[in-house]
Write an enzyme that holds these catalytic residues in place. Sequence first.
Site, PDB file in Angstrom:
ATOM      1  N   HIS A   1      72.276  44.922  57.896  1.00  0.00           N
ATOM      2  CA  HIS A   1      73.150  45.733  57.063  1.00  0.00           C
ATOM      3  C   HIS A   1      74.537  44.988  56.721  1.00  0.00           C
ATOM      4  O   HIS A   1      75.082  44.325  57.688  1.00  0.00           O
ATOM      5  CB  HIS A   1      73.623  46.958  57.913  1.00  0.00           C
ATOM      6  CG  HIS A   1      74.320  47.941  56.981  1.00  0.00           C
ATOM      7  ND1 HIS A   1      73.780  48.881  56.170  1.00  0.00           N
ATOM      8  CD2 HIS A   1      75.734  47.937  56.806  1.00  0.00           C
ATOM      9  CE1 HIS A   1      74.696  49.600  55.564  1.00  0.00           C
ATOM     10  NE2 HIS A   1      75.976  49.311  56.206  1.00  0.00           N
TER      11      HIS A   1
ATOM     12  N   ASP B   1      77.949  44.770  54.826  1.00  0.00           N
ATOM     13  CA  ASP B   1      78.996  45.759  54.236  1.00  0.00           C
ATOM     14  C   ASP B   1      80.020  45.178  53.394  1.00  0.00           C
ATOM     15  O   ASP B   1      80.763  44.121  53.906  1.00  0.00           O
ATOM     16  CB  ASP B   1      79.812  46.467  55.527  1.00  0.00           C
ATOM     17  CG  ASP B   1      79.103  47.556  56.271  1.00  0.00           C
ATOM     18  OD1 ASP B   1      78.596  48.329  55.634  1.00  0.00           O
ATOM     19  OD2 ASP B   1      78.953  47.291  57.323  1.00  0.00           O
TER      20      ASP B   1
ATOM     21  N   GLY C   1      76.616  49.072  63.995  1.00  0.00           N
ATOM     22  CA  GLY C   1      77.379  47.834  64.255  1.00  0.00           C
ATOM     23  C   GLY C   1      77.679  47.590  65.473  1.00  0.00           C
ATOM     24  O   GLY C   1      77.265  46.763  66.304  1.00  0.00           O
ATOM     25  N   SER C   2      78.921  48.132  65.944  1.00  0.00           N
ATOM     26  CA  SER C   2      79.494  47.899  67.297  1.00  0.00           C
ATOM     27  C   SER C   2      78.343  48.135  68.354  1.00  0.00           C
ATOM     28  O   SER C   2      78.216  47.364  69.389  1.00  0.00           O
ATOM     29  CB  SER C   2      80.745  48.757  67.557  1.00  0.00           C
ATOM     30  OG  SER C   2      80.359  50.024  67.119  1.00  0.00           O
TER      31      SER C   2
ATOM     32  N   MET D   1      80.791  49.064  49.182  1.00  0.00           N
ATOM     33  CA  MET D   1      81.929  50.113  49.222  1.00  0.00           C
ATOM     34  C   MET D   1      82.941  49.531  48.118  1.00  0.00           C
ATOM     35  O   MET D   1      83.788  48.966  48.438  1.00  0.00           O
ATOM     36  CB  MET D   1      82.520  50.193  50.483  1.00  0.00           C
ATOM     37  CG  MET D   1      81.662  51.177  51.561  1.00  0.00           C
ATOM     38  SD  MET D   1      81.793  50.705  53.304  1.00  0.00           S
ATOM     39  CE  MET D   1      80.741  49.301  53.619  1.00  0.00           C
TER      40      MET D   1
ATOM     41  N   HIS E   1      75.266  47.267  51.688  1.00  0.00           N
ATOM     42  CA  HIS E   1      76.051  48.415  51.408  1.00  0.00           C
ATOM     43  C   HIS E   1      77.458  48.302  50.722  1.00  0.00           C
ATOM     44  O   HIS E   1      78.405  47.718  51.173  1.00  0.00           O
ATOM     45  CB  HIS E   1      76.465  49.082  52.695  1.00  0.00           C
ATOM     46  CG  HIS E   1      77.304  50.410  52.622  1.00  0.00           C
ATOM     47  ND1 HIS E   1      77.665  51.118  53.962  1.00  0.00           N
ATOM     48  CD2 HIS E   1      77.528  51.219  51.796  1.00  0.00           C
ATOM     49  CE1 HIS E   1      78.373  52.132  53.762  1.00  0.00           C
ATOM     50  NE2 HIS E   1      78.297  52.374  52.210  1.00  0.00           N
TER      51      HIS E   1
ATOM     52  N   GLY F   1      84.197  49.498  61.409  1.00  0.00           N
ATOM     53  CA  GLY F   1      83.404  49.832  62.390  1.00  0.00           C
ATOM     54  C   GLY F   1      83.983  50.141  63.415  1.00  0.00           C
ATOM     55  O   GLY F   1      85.331  50.497  63.446  1.00  0.00           O
TER      56      GLY F   1
ATOM     57  N   MET G   1      83.031  45.380  50.950  1.00  0.00           N
ATOM     58  CA  MET G   1      84.418  46.130  50.694  1.00  0.00           C
ATOM     59  C   MET G   1      85.257  45.204  49.882  1.00  0.00           C
ATOM     60  O   MET G   1      85.484  44.074  50.016  1.00  0.00           O
ATOM     61  CB  MET G   1      84.834  46.601  52.075  1.00  0.00           C
ATOM     62  CG  MET G   1      84.135  47.128  53.070  1.00  0.00           C
ATOM     63  SD  MET G   1      85.041  47.578  54.589  1.00  0.00           S
ATOM     64  CE  MET G   1      83.688  48.151  55.448  1.00  0.00           C
TER      65      MET G   1
ATOM     66  N   GLY H   1      84.826  52.347  55.772  1.00  0.00           N
ATOM     67  CA  GLY H   1      85.903  51.037  55.790  1.00  0.00           C
ATOM     68  C   GLY H   1      85.845  50.300  56.941  1.00  0.00           C
ATOM     69  O   GLY H   1      86.154  48.914  57.068  1.00  0.00           O
TER      70      GLY H   1
ATOM     71  N   SER I   1      74.802  46.347  61.487  1.00  0.00           N
ATOM     72  CA  SER I   1      75.609  46.029  60.616  1.00  0.00           C
ATOM     73  C   SER I   1      76.584  44.647  61.026  1.00  0.00           C
ATOM     74  O   SER I   1      76.957  44.834  62.344  1.00  0.00           O
ATOM     75  CB  SER I   1      76.753  47.074  60.493  1.00  0.00           C
ATOM     76  OG  SER I   1      77.815  46.807  59.757  1.00  0.00           O
TER      77      SER I   1
ATOM     78  N   ASP J   1      75.064  56.055  58.774  1.00  0.00           N
ATOM     79  CA  ASP J   1      75.768  54.753  58.966  1.00  0.00           C
ATOM     80  C   ASP J   1      77.125  55.094  59.536  1.00  0.00           C
ATOM     81  O   ASP J   1      77.932  55.944  58.769  1.00  0.00           O
ATOM     82  CB  ASP J   1      75.926  54.127  57.621  1.00  0.00           C
ATOM     83  CG  ASP J   1      76.994  52.758  57.786  1.00  0.00           C
ATOM     84  OD1 ASP J   1      77.219  52.410  58.757  1.00  0.00           O
ATOM     85  OD2 ASP J   1      77.053  52.274  56.566  1.00  0.00           O
ATOM     86  N   GLY J   2      77.513  54.625  60.968  1.00  0.00           N
ATOM     87  CA  GLY J   2      78.878  55.113  61.351  1.00  0.00           C
ATOM     88  C   GLY J   2      78.787  55.629  62.697  1.00  0.00           C
ATOM     89  O   GLY J   2      78.431  56.635  62.725  1.00  0.00           O
TER      90      GLY J   2
ATOM     91  N   MET K   1      76.831  58.925  55.137  1.00  0.00           N
ATOM     92  CA  MET K   1      77.750  58.335  55.967  1.00  0.00           C
ATOM     93  C   MET K   1      78.217  59.288  57.254  1.00  0.00           C
ATOM     94  O   MET K   1      78.422  60.393  56.881  1.00  0.00           O
ATOM     95  CB  MET K   1      79.021  57.976  55.268  1.00  0.00           C
ATOM     96  CG  MET K   1      78.996  56.850  54.014  1.00  0.00           C
ATOM     97  SD  MET K   1      78.569  55.222  54.772  1.00  0.00           S
ATOM     98  CE  MET K   1      79.725  54.965  55.902  1.00  0.00           C
TER      99      MET K   1
HETATM  100  C1  DX5 Z   1      81.743  51.441  57.658  1.00  0.00           C
HETATM  101  C2  DX5 Z   1      80.402  50.626  57.401  1.00  0.00           C
HETATM  102  C3  DX5 Z   1      79.433  50.676  58.705  1.00  0.00           C
HETATM  103  C4  DX5 Z   1      79.874  49.756  59.761  1.00  0.00           C
HETATM  104  C5  DX5 Z   1      79.338  50.749  60.982  1.00  0.00           C
HETATM  105  O1  DX5 Z   1      82.478  51.659  56.734  1.00  0.00           O
HETATM  106  O2  DX5 Z   1      79.895  50.967  56.528  1.00  0.00           O
HETATM  107  O3  DX5 Z   1      78.366  49.682  58.289  1.00  0.00           O
HETATM  108  O4  DX5 Z   1      79.996  48.686  60.145  1.00  0.00           O
HETATM  109  O5  DX5 Z   1      79.950  50.522  62.231  1.00  0.00           O
HETATM  110  P1  DX5 Z   1      79.828  51.357  63.814  1.00  0.00           P
HETATM  111  O6  DX5 Z   1      78.407  51.235  63.971  1.00  0.00           O
HETATM  112  O7  DX5 Z   1      80.597  50.234  64.662  1.00  0.00           O
HETATM  113  O8  DX5 Z   1      80.229  52.456  63.472  1.00  0.00           O
HETATM  114 ZN    ZN Z   2      77.781  50.428  56.095  1.00  0.00          ZN
END
Ligand code: DX5
Ligand code: ZN
Length: 218
Positions: free
Chosen positions: A29, A31, A193-194, A64, A62, A140, A33, A138, A6, A171-172, A133
């Site tokens: 990926h 995101d 992501g992180s 949101m 993705h 990372g 929002m 919302g 992400s 994801d998450g 999820m």
């Molecule tokens: C959260 C996002 C994720 C986010 C994941 O709402 O949909 O894609 O970037 O981040 P990590 O992997 O750090 O939880």
């Molecule tokens: Zn996501």
Amino acid sequence: MQISPSILSADFANLESELGRISNADWAHVDVMDAHFVPNLTLGTPIVEALAKVSPIPLDVHLMIQDPDRWAAGYAEAGAKSVTFHIEAVADPIKTARAIRAAGARASMAIKPGTDFEPYADLLPELDMVLVMTVEPGFGGQSFMADQMTKVAQVRRAVQRSGGEIWIQVDGGVSADTIGQCAEAGADVFVAGSAVYGADDAAAQVSALRSLAQQHEH
Ligand code: DX5
Ligand code: ZN
């Protein structure tokens, strides 16, 4: 077993080079929002279009956002190869999934942690992927919700029954510590992501996550 880092955790001032750091991943990926469906605001179609032009790998968008019925196909037209809408936000999932596919992308449905999958199992023939999820959408960097693994297993059984080639994404909070249980439960596409962008060598982290997932394959 596919890895979709992400870019929410990437450096937003340097997205082209940040995509270059994960060129060995299967997807990037993205995101989206809207500050209504989730309490955060990121980016929209103009930036997705710009990213699609320079990305070495396909974009996994993705959404949101509220009213994905109106916007989802536009992300496929902008160049995304997979577009995910939230079942909690969509009014007509079948029409929206068909519009995404007609625009040339894979169609996917996301489910928040508090939403049951079973009422939506009949939608599987219209879908190429289900996103379970593993945090509240919302942000990372949140903690992985292991209790969602029963839902992943439930979706896996429904996919087997339906007979289609449908991917299951998580994801998450996905990291080297948590990816194994996701794979064991039946996931096959992993957003991180992180865990990826926080690593000094993002590409090495992508490879490490993929091999961990393979070791725990369902
Ligand atoms: C959260 C996002 C994720 C986010 C994941 O709402 O949909 O894609 O970037 O981040 P990590 O992997 O750090 O939880
Ligand atoms: Zn996501």
